[in-house]
Design an enzyme around this catalytic site. Structure first.
Site: not given
Length: 280
Positions: A60, A207, A210-211, A215
């Protein structure tokens, strides 16, 4: 939601609403980096607001800004009740996207790198992250998971998890060593969730908001949000936590205002009418 905590691995009590560190260093894997001082401020505020479960990974980050180093800078000396989960497996490509996959021989080095970057002698939870950005592919994970099991036996890892797996891969891992958590993309895979709940395994969707990729059902969320005077993100988090007592939520953000908004979902109570509207 009957309880706000979960016993991870049977011996680590975590608040079910935690924090995902992916967005601390950058908004997206191929986007620009954020100012490090911003990530430090978000982390410190998250802990002040009650977060004691932080999900991170050595991949990350980019261009000298890395989530693990921000965590070490912001939070050391670590609180006794703070649980830091990390994941190994993906390898960064030259474009900064974690599209490669580590071989069994590379996993020890990745775990040792996480220990150094986080400033720890033992990692609380390490997931074997399988495959790329698509869903579970059915490949065998036994050889790689066995390496992590050896590192656990050596005392470098406290608990093991698997990420982006199907039921067969989870069974493969559990035949080698205890699995404390499964981290999969947010979906309606109720079968795998039910298995985790029965076995006392945490189910940690990523997510979940949605990340930026998937959607959300804004129409359903918006209807309930308007009724409760909440945001759609808060309703989505509350719905996730209401799904099962084994679910842990790790919404991530690089902004202080969004952090406060996300964590306020912990106080949101969904009625049977709300749940019915959300689930259709």
């Amino acid at each position: 939601m009957t309880t706000k905590t979960f016993s991870l691995g049977g011996d680590l009590t975590v608040n079910r609403l935690g924090f995902g560190a992916m967005r601390l260093a950058m908004g997206t894997f191929d986007g620009p980096t954020r100012a490090p001082e911003n990530g430090v401020a978000v982390l410190r505020r998250a802990v002040e607001l009650g977060v004691n479960h932080i999900d991170t990974a050595g991949f990350y980050g980019r261009e000298g800004v890395w989530a693990n180093e921000l965590i070490r800078t912001a939070l050391t000396p670590y609180r006794d009740d703070l649980v830091i989960a990390t994941k190994v497996g993906p390898l960064l490509a030259p474009d900064g996207v974690p599209s490669g996959q580590a071989t069994p021989d590379q996993l020890r080095g990745l775990v040792e790198a996480d220990l150094r970057s986080l400033g720890l002698d033992r990692l609380d939870l390490v997931y074997l992250r399988v495959g790329g950005i698509t869903g579970p592919g059915g490949e065998s994970i036994a050889e790689r998971f066995a390496v992590l099991a050896e590192l656990r036996a050596e005392g470098l890892i406290r608990h093991l998890g698997v990420s982006n797996v199907d039921a067969a891969q989870l069974a493969e891992a559990r035949a080698i060593a205890p699995v404390a958590a499964v981290q999969n993309a947010y979906s309606d895979d109720m079968g795998l969730l039910a298995e985790c709940e029965e076995a006392g395994i945490a189910y940690v969707p990523f997510f979940l908001l949605g990340g930026g990729r998937d959607p959300l059902d804004v129409e359903r969320l918006g209807k309930v949000a308007a009724r409760l005077g909440a945001t759609t993100a808060q309703v989505q988090i509350a719905l996730l936590l209401a799904t099962s007592p084994s679910v842990l939520a790790i919404p991530g953000t690089g902004a202080l205002d969004h952090l406060a908004e996300n964590l306020a979902a912990n106080e949101l109570s969904l009625s049977e009418e709300d749940l019915s509207d959300l689930r259709g």
